[in-house]
Design a protein around this motif. Structure first.
Motif, mmCIF file in Angstrom:
data_model
loop_
_atom_site.group_PDB
_atom_site.id
_atom_site.type_symbol
_atom_site.label_atom_id
_atom_site.label_comp_id
_atom_site.label_asym_id
_atom_site.label_seq_id
_atom_site.Cartn_x
_atom_site.Cartn_y
_atom_site.Cartn_z
ATOM 1 N N MET A 1 51.040 29.748 72.133
ATOM 2 C CA MET A 1 51.986 30.566 71.613
ATOM 3 C C MET A 1 51.761 31.124 70.425
ATOM 4 S SD MET A 1 54.920 32.451 72.199
ATOM 5 C CE MET A 1 55.902 31.868 73.508
ATOM 6 N N ASN A 2 51.863 32.488 69.972
ATOM 7 C CA ASN A 2 51.527 32.952 68.509
ATOM 8 C C ASN A 2 52.626 33.724 68.130
ATOM 9 O OD1 ASN A 2 49.609 33.538 66.315
ATOM 10 N ND2 ASN A 2 49.473 35.455 67.108
ATOM 11 N N ILE A 3 53.533 33.105 67.468
ATOM 12 C CA ILE A 3 54.867 33.698 66.881
ATOM 13 C C ILE A 3 54.344 34.028 65.477
ATOM 14 C CG2 ILE A 3 57.265 33.364 66.419
ATOM 15 C CD1 ILE A 3 57.319 31.044 68.164
ATOM 16 N N LEU A 4 54.821 35.329 65.045
ATOM 17 C CA LEU A 4 54.588 35.778 63.648
ATOM 18 C C LEU A 4 55.139 34.629 62.661
ATOM 19 C CD1 LEU A 4 54.922 39.486 63.706
ATOM 20 C CD2 LEU A 4 52.909 38.426 63.383
ATOM 21 N N THR B 1 63.082 24.187 82.441
ATOM 22 C CA THR B 1 64.217 23.025 81.777
ATOM 23 C C THR B 1 63.583 22.304 80.969
ATOM 24 O OG1 THR B 1 63.754 21.616 83.636
ATOM 25 C CG2 THR B 1 65.568 23.149 83.962
ATOM 26 N N ALA B 2 62.126 22.120 80.666
ATOM 27 C CA ALA B 2 61.462 21.385 79.867
ATOM 28 C C ALA B 2 61.663 21.641 78.509
ATOM 29 C CB ALA B 2 60.111 21.258 80.393
ATOM 30 N N SER B 3 61.980 20.794 77.557
ATOM 31 C CA SER B 3 61.832 21.120 76.188
ATOM 32 C C SER B 3 60.563 21.424 75.734
ATOM 33 C CB SER B 3 62.126 19.720 75.397
ATOM 34 O OG SER B 3 63.920 19.408 75.581
ATOM 35 N N CYS B 4 60.532 22.197 74.717
ATOM 36 C CA CYS B 4 59.139 22.881 74.170
ATOM 37 C C CYS B 4 59.042 22.677 72.706
ATOM 38 C CB CYS B 4 59.290 24.276 74.785
ATOM 39 S SG CYS B 4 57.328 24.771 74.515
ATOM 40 N N VAL B 5 57.803 22.539 72.421
ATOM 41 C CA VAL B 5 57.371 22.612 70.991
ATOM 42 C C VAL B 5 56.346 23.694 70.601
ATOM 43 C CG1 VAL B 5 56.072 21.670 68.957
ATOM 44 C CG2 VAL B 5 57.445 20.003 70.805
ATOM 45 N N PHE B 6 56.841 24.729 69.666
ATOM 46 C CA PHE B 6 56.101 25.941 69.401
ATOM 47 C C PHE B 6 55.644 25.671 67.977
ATOM 48 C CE2 PHE B 6 59.537 26.730 72.226
ATOM 49 C CZ PHE B 6 59.064 27.805 73.229
#
Length: 547
Positions: free
Chosen positions: A163-166, A182-187
């Motif tokens: 993931m590439n979030i500004l 439904t899985a938790s996610c780390v960005f």
């Protein structure tokens, strides 16, 4: 292909895909790509930014990115997840301390790259470019640790390294609630944020996290860039996974000098030292007799979380549930209380006082934040008719008389809940805070429950964060980090009877360190973090007389 330069300003996916493919054909050279397409370098870069946002690769896109699964083993595994911004140097002090912490834990460091296009002139706030834009590069220190892919760390937790979030995104987790299902996610993102997401009944709440960054603050000197600079955190996310696959996450947030605290550890100058006390422990809302027994044992049992971290202060929210005569009760709730022999207000207050006494420690100051459930007692005394409730009439009249006497002597600080608990034998060392008190510890406000927002609005982590003061709150039962506001969850049972349908509630607490940095810890399966060996079993609550 030269007609590409005459297209309107709005970029289409087809144009973005064409530029990505041309870039691949020209060996990643932006200038050669621009010449091949007959457009300027800036147009190529704008289309590449769009391609990044849309997930377009040189080979196109057919289906959602699949996550690579990490190997599981019969031992505790730890990971430190963070991000690095393009064309930006590393924070040497923090990077050295993070590596020292990784060595201490035997943790794997995973760094995702974040691309942020700007020129040196823009960063310097110059209106004229004096030199050509620099090519894309990343700090060489992070190269051995790069993880720009989707990874399943364990069942139920995903690392979205692709993931590439500004970096200038104000709310980096917006629009990502259903990402990874439904899985938790780390960005990866330079801001530290946490959002609890409601899931279907019978399943644990989902959490989305961001990481902080290991790179320095490097933003365009305009509104968006200056805001991002303010919220930029030198940080990482520590993930622990037990041999059974139970995972725990907590934030690693460094000072500008790079100093790190984690639980009872301090890392400074590349050295890890232990035995450091926690400054403030803020558990999830208590709700007295509804306190979850497993949570209580894990946190306040002999040798539990509190005895391990030895916080100098404990700050409690919603200590009273006030179930017998809550104004929310229906007729059938009252009938159930009658037949369950749970309709005595005085008995509930006495039982809650006993519970609170077991939480106290002689080496820790305990505060009770004025909360909406505690104020249910005030509302009952003000509005109920004791003649229709003979079972509680005696206590009702005593409470009303105490309130009247306080008014007569002009005692504006009289707290009816504090009076009731003192009458029930509460430890006199527990301090009740009024709505007007200012309690600041380690640079963080600890005097707001979270139910009252600005100008009469209902309180939320977002609108309390906008007040500008760092704050720890409770109330919503859902863990959150929104800029300077950290929100604890719930320590009572997750099934309170009135919460039907999808829920974002969790057994989460806030840890505040001596340097003012904070982390949120979520309890699971009677554990509060992954242990390398079996925890002591058979722990029992210590009463206040034993402390």
């Amino acid at each position: 292909m030269s007609d590409l330069s005459h297209r309107p300003a709005e970029i289409t996916p087809a144009e973005a895909r064409l530029v990505v493919q041309a870039l691949a054909q020209n060996g990643g050279n932006v200038s050669a790509t621009a010449r091949a397409l007959g457009v300027t370098r800036s147009k190529v870069k704008r289309r590449l930014r769009k391609a990044d946002a849309w997930g377009i690769s040189a080979h196109g896109e057919i289906q959602a990115t699949a996550a690579r699964r990490l190997e599981t083993g019969g031992k505790v595994r730890r990971y430190l997840l963070t991000s690095a911004q393009s064309n930006t140097g590393i924070h040497a002090g923090f990077w050295g301390n993070l590596r020292a912490l990784a060595d201490h834990y035997g943790a794997e460091i995973m760094v995702a790259r974040i691309r942020y296009n700007h020129s040196e002139a823009q960063v310097a706030q110059e209106k004229v470019n004096r030199a050509a834009e620099t090519e894309l590069w990343y700090a060489p220190e992070v190269e051995p640790y790069l993880a720009d892919e989707r990874v399943e760390i364990c069942p139920g937790l995903i690392w979205a390294g692709d993931m590439n979030i500004l970096p200038t995104a104000v709310t980096p987790l917006s629009g990502l609630d259903s990402f990874t299902g439904t899985a938790s996610c780390v960005f990866p993102h330079p801001q530290i944020a946490l959002k609890s997401i409601a899931t279907a009944p019978g399943t644990e709440a989902k959490f989305n996290y961001t990481t902080g960054a290991v790179t320095l603050k490097n933003y365009i000197k305009r509104k968006a860039g200056l805001k991002a600079e303010f919220h930029h955190a030198f940080g990482a996310l520590l993930v622990e996974v037990t041999a059974q696959g139970i995972w725990f996450v907590r934030q690693i947030n460094a000072t500008d000098a790079g100093e790190i605290y984690d639980l009872n550890l301090r890392v400074d100058g590349g050295k890890v030292t232990s035995g450091h006390r926690l400054e403030v422990f803020t558990p999830g809302d208590i709700h007295g007799v509804k306190l979850d027994p497993e949570v209580a044992e894990t946190v306040w049992g002999d040798g539990g979380m509190v005895d391990t971290l030895r916080p100098r202060h404990q700050v409690l929210n919603d200590v009273l549930n006030f179930g017998p005569r809550s104004h929310h009760n229906t007729f059938f709730d009252l009938v159930a209380a009658l037949y369950n022999k749970a309709d005595s207000v005085e008995d509930e207050i006495h039982d809650t006082a006993t519970i609170l006494n077991r939480m106290t420690r002689p080496w820790s100051k305990t505060y009770v934040v004025k909360s909406n459930h505690d104020e249910h007692l005030d509302r009952w005394v003000e509005t109920a008719d004791f003649r229709r409730d003979p079972f509680n009439a005696g206590f009702f009249l005593s409470a009303a008389a105490a309130k009247v006497e306080a008014i007569k002597r002009k005692d504006d600080g009289f707290d009816l809940a504090a009076w009731a608990f003192e009458r029930a034998g509460l430890d006199p060392g527990i301090r009740f805070l009024s709505r007007h008190v200012h309690l600041e510890i380690a640079g963080v406000r600890h005097d707001q429950h979270g139910d009252l927002g600005p100008n009469g609005a209902r309180g939320t982590a977002a609108n309390i964060a906008r007040t500008g003061a760092k704050a720890n709150i409770g109330h919503s039962h859902s863990a959150a980090i929104c800029h300077g506001c950290y929100q604890a969850g719930l320590f009572a049972t997750l099934d309170m009877g009135y919460n039907r349908g999808p829920s974002s509630w969790s057994h989460s607490a806030i840890l505040t360190y001596r340097n003012g940095k904070r982390a949120i810890v979520t309890l699971r399966a009677g554990l509060w973090h992954a242990w390398s060996k079996n925890q002591t079993t058979g722990r029992k609550w210590k009463s206040s007389s034993q402390n």
